[in-house]
Design an enzyme around this catalytic site. Structure first.
Site, mmCIF file in Angstrom:
data_model
loop_
_atom_site.group_PDB
_atom_site.id
_atom_site.type_symbol
_atom_site.label_atom_id
_atom_site.label_comp_id
_atom_site.label_asym_id
_atom_site.label_seq_id
_atom_site.Cartn_x
_atom_site.Cartn_y
_atom_site.Cartn_z
ATOM 1 N N GLU A 162 22.263 3.693 32.530
ATOM 2 C CA GLU A 162 23.685 3.738 32.151
ATOM 3 C C GLU A 162 23.756 4.701 30.972
ATOM 4 O O GLU A 162 23.090 4.503 29.960
ATOM 5 C CB GLU A 162 24.194 2.350 31.782
ATOM 6 C CG GLU A 162 24.138 1.357 32.949
ATOM 7 C CD GLU A 162 24.846 1.827 34.209
ATOM 8 O OE1 GLU A 162 25.813 2.606 34.099
ATOM 9 O OE2 GLU A 162 24.424 1.442 35.313
ATOM 10 N N CYS B 134 29.823 3.428 24.181
ATOM 11 C CA CYS B 134 29.834 4.349 25.317
ATOM 12 C C CYS B 134 31.217 4.362 25.958
ATOM 13 O O CYS B 134 31.602 5.325 26.596
ATOM 14 C CB CYS B 134 28.774 3.936 26.316
ATOM 15 S SG CYS B 134 28.812 2.170 26.598
#
Ligand code: NAD
Length: 544
Positions: free
Chosen positions: A293, A327
């Protein structure tokens, strides 16, 4: 003897404590902060259940108070990584063969310890080591990690229950084996919960793990390890080491028993890893699982029908909580010309009220960015705007100061160029760039949202027009793995919004969901025939 089926119920999310003035949790956290600041820790590696000290000590300092020394950790070299792999492989047979209810009990106990005895120590470690305020630490290092442990136990129980059909005369069954070899967890600085979850969810599945956290998260990683050990994690199941990134890659990605990597971090690092693994593909006993990720350039798109205050709040929280170092942080926004001025005025006023400073003063909303490298990187982008390089100007913030810590003011940039560099690249700091579009052209503008960045992690749309919401949801189908309607693009909760993005943002295996756990299992199908046939002939080839 395992002679019953054991059930693990669907958990509830760990309640978030408020830390309001006068609350018992505020007092407990303040005490934990003071106690941890009064000590200097000496953090070892954990290999085969042993504390290992290399003597190569690296300092740990709070990003918001670089004059203070919290302690040291012992950096690892090649030999420690090799020892960690050997320890993991030696532990594999016993761990993989342990009955599920016993493996599960370790992580359920870890969740309980974290929610109670270790809660404030863990939050204080995250606040001091990673410069998070009390609330950001609570939702990350306490609640999210507790949720990861409890929900993954539940999800894995659901997987183990899934069995194929068995017609009469046969018994078909599926075993969910751990991967054959060891797995590697490489984790980022920005979420303690990710640091804990990536190794733990693989171990839960029966895998043995080498865990390499970011150097800037070692302080809280040690608390995670303390909890797992107290919860009864056997020696060698998770081995915690602190080598440089290239060293861990060089050794693990050429080992024949390398079985997979669970990574969260930047896109560039993940692509380097994938290339190394690919180049060595003929060396491995099995095809390694690669889960990553990675970065994001998360958007907020306001339709002309948006509620102004809702957009302002989503931008203020979405862009500046944890200094934009999520993020999922909102870092580019598209505002329609009919309401853009009102949104900008209100946003600038709100950002002006955000206090910046150290974490132990709870009135601070914004703290420091993680380290000097990040500080210099973000400052460079701000200098560029100030120097007039491009069609952009600073609406508020824009200053930085490293005299006491790595402080960057929450900054709003306004650009007339939708391809301006800060609309496209991930800065990973408290910087939001806004582009105002002609309200009547909102449909065409969606093409720009779709094509501006290589990422597709999170995104939010705002509108009060249901046809527009439906249109945008369909049009932006590949722009985000986590898509928000009338809400900020950050703040995913385990069990509620499984998290992960596509395109350059990762493999979208949704950490903290059932989908992720499948990646760490290798199913074996067993067919058992009760009364085997004893003649090869079928009826069809008998003569008429
Ligand atoms: P990073 O890529 O710098 O580091 C991540 C980890 O990789 C660290 O442990 C680091 O030491 C290690 N590493 C660095 N170079 C390496 C190499 N060559 N080989 C092996 N390992 C190496 O990321 P970071 O600064 O810690 O975290 C921020 C990044 O993480 C941002 O890009 C952010 O978007 C991303 N992130 C993504 C998610 C998500 O779910 N998509 C979640 C959190 C963070």
């Amino acid at each position: 003897m395992n002679n019953a089926y054991f059930d693990f119920k669907e958990p509830k999310n760990e309640p978030v404590k408020s830390y309001a003035p006068g609350s018992p949790e505020r007092k407990a956290l303040q005490e934990a902060l003071a106690e941890m600041k009064s000590q200097q820790v000496d953090i070892p590696m954990y290999i085969d259940g042993q504390e290992v000290r290399s003597g190569n000590k690296k300092e740990i300092r709070p990003p918001h108070e670089t004059g203070h020394l919290l302690g040291h950790f012992h950096a690892s070299d090649e030999e420690h990584v090799c020892d960690a792999i050997d320890a993991a492989l030696a532990a594999r047979e016993s761990w993989a063969n342990m009955n599920w209810e016993h493996r599960a009990a370790i992580f359920m106990k870890a969740a309980e310890l974290l929610a109670t005895k270790y809660r404030y120590k863990m939050n204080a470690a995250t606040m001091l080591g990673q410069s998070k305020n009390a609330f950001q630490a609570e939702i990350d290092s306490a609640c999210e990690l507790v949720d990861f442990f409890r929900f993954n136990v539940y999800f894995l129980s659901q997987i183990y229950k899934q069995q194929p059909i068995s017609p009469e005369g046969f018994n078909n069954r599926m075993e969910y084996r751990p991967l054959e070899g060891f797995v590697l967890a490489v984790t980022p600085f920005n979420f303690t919960a990710i640091g804990g979850n990536l190794p733990a969810c693989m171990a839960m599945c029966g895998n043995v793990v080498v865990w390499k956290p970011a150097n800037t998260q070692v302080y809280s990683a040690k608390v995670i390890m303390d909890i797992l050990i107290e919860a009864g994690l056997p020696a060698g199941v998770i081995n915690l080491v602190y080598p440089s990134g290239p060293v861990v890659g060089e050794i693990c990605f050429s080992h024949p028993y390398f079985a997979g990597v669970h990574f969260t971090g930047s896109t560039g690092v993940f692509q380097t890893m994938w290339k190394s693994i690919g180049a060595n593909i003929d060396r491995f006993k099995s095809y390694p699982r690669i889960v990553g990720e990675t970065g994001g350039k998360d958007f907020v798109f306001a339709h002309p029908s948006s509620n102004v205050d809702a957009v302002v709040t989503a931008l203020a929280r979405g862009a500046f909580e944890y200094q934009g170092q999520k993020c999922s942080a909102a870092s580019r926004a598209y505002l329609p010309s009919n309401i853009s001025q009102e949104i900008l005025d209100k946003l600038v006023a709100e950002v002006g009220t955000m206090k910046m400073g150290p974490v132990d003063d709870f009135t601070n909303f914004v703290n420091a960015v993680i380290d000097e490298k990040s500080f210099n990187n973000i400052a460079g982008y701000l200098d560029n705007v100030k120097n007039g390089n491009g069609d952009a100007k600073i609406l508020c913030g824009g200053n930085y100061d490293s005299s006491k810590g790595w402080y960057i003011e929450p900054t709003v940039i306004l650009t007339t160029d939708p391809s301006y560099v800060t609309m496209c690249e991930e800065l990973f700091g408290p910087v939001l760039t806004i582009y105002v579009y002609e309200a009547d052209n909102w449909k065409e503008e969606l093409e720009i949202v779709d094509s501006t960045s290589p990422y597709a992690l999170t995104g939010a749309i705002f509108s009060q027009d249901r046809y527009a919401i439906e249109y945008m949801t369909k049009k932006l189908v590949n722009c985000a793995g986590n898509f928000y309607i009338n809400d900020k693009p950050s703040g995913a909760v385990v069990g509620q919004q499984p998290f992960g993005g596509a395109r350059a943002s990762g493999t979208n295996d949704k950490a903290g969901s059932i989908l992720n756990l499948y990646r760490w299992l290798s199913a074996r199908t067993i067919k058992e025939t009760h009364v085997p046939v004893t003649n090869y002939r079928y009826p069809f080839h008998q003569p008429d």
